[in-house]
Design a protein around this motif. Structure first.
Motif, PDB file in Angstrom:
ATOM      1  N   GLY A   1       0.802  -1.223   0.000  1.00  0.00           N
ATOM      2  CA  GLY A   1       0.000   0.000   0.000  1.00  0.00           C
ATOM      3  C   GLY A   1       0.828   1.262   0.000  1.00  0.00           C
ATOM      4  O   GLY A   1       0.293   2.366  -0.145  1.00  0.00           O
ATOM      5  N   GLU A   2       2.134   1.131   0.159  1.00  0.00           N
ATOM      6  CA  GLU A   2       3.055   2.271   0.117  1.00  0.00           C
ATOM      7  C   GLU A   2       4.474   1.710   0.071  1.00  0.00           C
ATOM      8  O   GLU A   2       4.685   0.558   0.434  1.00  0.00           O
ATOM      9  N   PRO A   3       5.456   2.514  -0.344  1.00  0.00           N
ATOM     10  CA  PRO A   3       6.837   2.030  -0.274  1.00  0.00           C
ATOM     11  C   PRO A   3       7.229   1.834   1.189  1.00  0.00           C
ATOM     12  O   PRO A   3       6.900   2.683   2.028  1.00  0.00           O
ATOM     13  N   ILE A   4       7.865   0.704   1.513  1.00  0.00           N
ATOM     14  CA  ILE A   4       8.303   0.538   2.907  1.00  0.00           C
ATOM     15  C   ILE A   4       9.806   0.710   3.047  1.00  0.00           C
ATOM     16  O   ILE A   4      10.284   1.175   4.060  1.00  0.00           O
ATOM     17  N   THR A   5      10.585   0.328   2.036  1.00  0.00           N
ATOM     18  CA  THR A   5      12.021   0.645   2.082  1.00  0.00           C
ATOM     19  C   THR A   5      12.489   1.320   0.787  1.00  0.00           C
ATOM     20  O   THR A   5      13.563   1.914   0.782  1.00  0.00           O
ATOM     21  N   ALA A   6      11.733   1.241  -0.291  1.00  0.00           N
ATOM     22  CA  ALA A   6      12.110   1.945  -1.523  1.00  0.00           C
ATOM     23  C   ALA A   6      12.163   3.441  -1.222  1.00  0.00           C
ATOM     24  O   ALA A   6      11.308   3.959  -0.507  1.00  0.00           O
ATOM     25  N   PRO A   7      13.169   4.128  -1.766  1.00  0.00           N
ATOM     26  CA  PRO A   7      13.398   5.515  -1.341  1.00  0.00           C
ATOM     27  C   PRO A   7      12.514   6.551  -2.024  1.00  0.00           C
ATOM     28  O   PRO A   7      12.631   7.725  -1.709  1.00  0.00           O
TER      29      PRO A   7
ATOM     30  N   VAL B   1      -8.084   7.584  -4.428  1.00  0.00           N
ATOM     31  CA  VAL B   1      -7.750   8.813  -3.693  1.00  0.00           C
ATOM     32  C   VAL B   1      -7.167   8.466  -2.322  1.00  0.00           C
ATOM     33  O   VAL B   1      -6.176   9.056  -1.880  1.00  0.00           O
ATOM     34  N   THR B   2      -7.757   7.468  -1.655  1.00  0.00           N
ATOM     35  CA  THR B   2      -7.241   7.041  -0.344  1.00  0.00           C
ATOM     36  C   THR B   2      -5.787   6.575  -0.456  1.00  0.00           C
ATOM     37  O   THR B   2      -4.931   6.970   0.337  1.00  0.00           O
ATOM     38  N   VAL B   3      -5.524   5.718  -1.454  1.00  0.00           N
ATOM     39  CA  VAL B   3      -4.159   5.198  -1.620  1.00  0.00           C
ATOM     40  C   VAL B   3      -3.209   6.334  -2.003  1.00  0.00           C
ATOM     41  O   VAL B   3      -2.103   6.446  -1.465  1.00  0.00           O
ATOM     42  N   ALA B   4      -3.640   7.197  -2.900  1.00  0.00           N
ATOM     43  CA  ALA B   4      -2.771   8.301  -3.343  1.00  0.00           C
ATOM     44  C   ALA B   4      -2.425   9.211  -2.170  1.00  0.00           C
ATOM     45  O   ALA B   4      -1.283   9.657  -2.028  1.00  0.00           O
ATOM     46  N   GLU B   5      -3.393   9.464  -1.309  1.00  0.00           N
ATOM     47  CA  GLU B   5      -3.121  10.354  -0.165  1.00  0.00           C
ATOM     48  C   GLU B   5      -2.239   9.662   0.869  1.00  0.00           C
ATOM     49  O   GLU B   5      -1.447  10.311   1.544  1.00  0.00           O
ATOM     50  N   ARG B   6      -2.374   8.350   0.968  1.00  0.00           N
ATOM     51  CA  ARG B   6      -1.469   7.601   1.848  1.00  0.00           C
ATOM     52  C   ARG B   6      -0.016   7.779   1.380  1.00  0.00           C
ATOM     53  O   ARG B   6       0.893   7.944   2.192  1.00  0.00           O
TER      54      ARG B   6
END
Lengths: 344, 344
Positions: free
Chosen positions: B46-52, B324-329
């Motif tokens: 749902g989001e980058p966790i270690t990618a910079p 929109v939820t994912v993008a705002e996350r």
């Protein structure tokens, strides 16, 4: 599982497994190199899809991956595989932590990549999006390297076995040779966990301890799902100076193994221990009976999976039924299941 | 998704993306090397966790991974990542197919590992436990290598773009240089897909075509989820002599891109095409508006994810809300979600 739980299965290899008579995590020593890769596919897909073997003990007892997969099917969760040094390809998706297969513990350095793996795992553990992390392991020969690490750290040198008769004298001999090759004596590496795992451990221990340290640093709850290998991982964490709450979830087969003295070591490491008895004596099937005879006992996160089933108030009768279903699928008697839990 | 469906996201890199002005799959050319690794984490966690980085176009339009993840959250499925040649580490679990980053298509050989990757992917595709397989891609620069492959095969040389103004003349120039470097002319590699992908393609095309061929050979339905890159993959499959039913699921943004002529090429390749319009014009948010301006258009399986939402009778209004939820996350405004779909 709780919505914020995650289950990581750390898979790797050590050439220590090739020592004759040391492990039952494969039908023969030269097949054990495939066991973690096949376990990863069983946990992910319900059966090997490209791995060339179904891991069984020399007597035919199927891998404890069967239980972890079975509980995952009942509770609708999937363990995610961490590649800590697989020696054979797997078609399961794996998280990379710069792992490499471990060498024979009788060499001077058993895990040349220990530091890099520990740090990569620590970063993963500190960033992994879960507030409740369960860690399992699959590495043939792992109780011997666990004994090596415990000995180097000066902890009580007792471990369990995947064999009914623990070849503990052989393991002690191997560890003594390893200490000699590393130029150290028992207890010399107390407080120096990275050196202990590099000289006397295996890549799974480097990774599990790194994941645990990273997760604890991030405030994540950690449960080590396994037997004496996870006690060795816990010892590494304690010797790294982390005294946070830490849990161990194991099977009654390990807890009842008097050669392993799990309670004693867990108490000295200040672990919160959960023991789950799957009640295999209440049913009869080749996949269950072997455990009652003392084979396998634990591994591939089995004790953690059983604890999760118990926490979810899933009956052990239901778990046993699904174990039989998965075991029969492995021998070609049933329908495989999809990675997402649906039936093929 | 149907219980027997699976969604694989094939992720890789090509140095072709470093050519200035060729792709919008990153804020700048030197950041694009991170895009597929970050996309893999966004789809998984749902989001980058270690990618910079969070992959955005030069104007700030977020990666189409947002849509694939959003649909996955709504329908409770997760795409599995196939590592076809990532150049940067990812903390997402990935299936290994012996991939390696691709070279600039202007070199004589663009994909030195094409044959091994194709064969590894074919084996995976033929054994993957699904009877309905959806394949997406993430590779910056991929429309240029798609053009290279289509040209080498003698198919109509038209492709879409992640930029509002398709730099098609630049792409044609790059492909012409690549043909020269490979010592071939347009159409010379008709019927020789492995040579076409090795000389003019990228590692994602080698892998997607291998997965497709393997799956079709096993009787598995395949939907190529994407735009013109997936048309190039389909062309490779057809030139390998496979005339089985094959589907393409893409977005209205690609279908409406006149420079791409998707319909014409899809018809000539005998593909069953599904076009889904997410109705971004019916809402207003920076993550949606950029698509209306012609940015990104497709990628990371977006068109397939939208088709799956439609098949599940999930409204596009619901999909847009979750996007929109994912993008705002990703921009730090919301709560991340767990790999298994639960909230952190």
């Amino acid at each position: 599982m709780r919505d914020d739980s995650a289950f990581l299965l750390v898979a790797g290899t050590t050439e220590t497994a090739l020592i004759d008579g040391i492990s039952a995590a494969g039908a023969a020593p030269d097949l054990m190199v495939h066991t973690p890769s096949a376990d990863a596919e069983i946990v992910t897909y319900g059966e090997p899809i490209t791995a060339p073997i179904v891991p069984v003990s020399p007597s035919g007892c199927p891998t404890p991956a069967v239980t972890t997969r079975a509980v995952g099917e009942v509770l609708d969760f999937r363990a995610t595989i961490v590649d800590a040094g697989l020696a054979r390809a797997t078609s399961a998706p794996t998280i990379d932590v710069e792992g490499a297969p471990g060498r024979d513990v009788r060499e001077a350095t058993a895990v040349p990549t220990a530091q890099e793996q520990f740090e990569a795992a620590r970063e993963l553990g500190s960033n992994y999006p879960a507030s409740d992390l369960w860690l399992g392991e699959t590495i043939p020969g792992g109780t011997t390297t666990a004994l090596g690490v415990l000995t180097a750290l000066g902890e009580p040198a007792t471990v369990s076995s995947s064999l009914p008769e623990n070849p503990i004298d052989l393991k002690r001999e191997v560890v003594a040779d390893g200490l000699d090759a590393s130029g150290i004596a028992a207890g010399d590496l107390a407080g120096n966990p990275l050196a202990a795992v590099a000289q006397m451990g295996d890549p799974v221990l480097a990774t599990v301890s790194g994941l645990t340290v990273g997760a604890l640093e991030a405030g994540t709850d950690v449960t080590l799902a396994g037997g004496t290998q996870m006690l060795a991982a816990a010892a590494l964490v304690r010797h790294a100076g982390h005294d946070d709450d830490l849990s161990l979830a194991t099977t009654s087969f390990v807890a009842n193994d008097e050669s392993a003295r799990v309670d004693e070591l867990a108490t000295s490491l200040d672990l919160d221990v959960t023991v789950t008895d799957p009640g295999f004596d209440e049913a009869s099937h080749p996949a269950l009976d072997a455990y009652e005879r003392g084979e396998a006992k634990e591994g591939v996160g089995m004790g953690g999976a059983l604890a999760l089933a118990d926490r979810a108030e899933c009956s052990m009768a239901t778990v046993r039924e699904q174990i039989v279903t998965v075991a029969e699928r492995l021998t070609g008697d049933a329908t495989p299941q999809m990675p997402d839990g649906g039936q093929r």
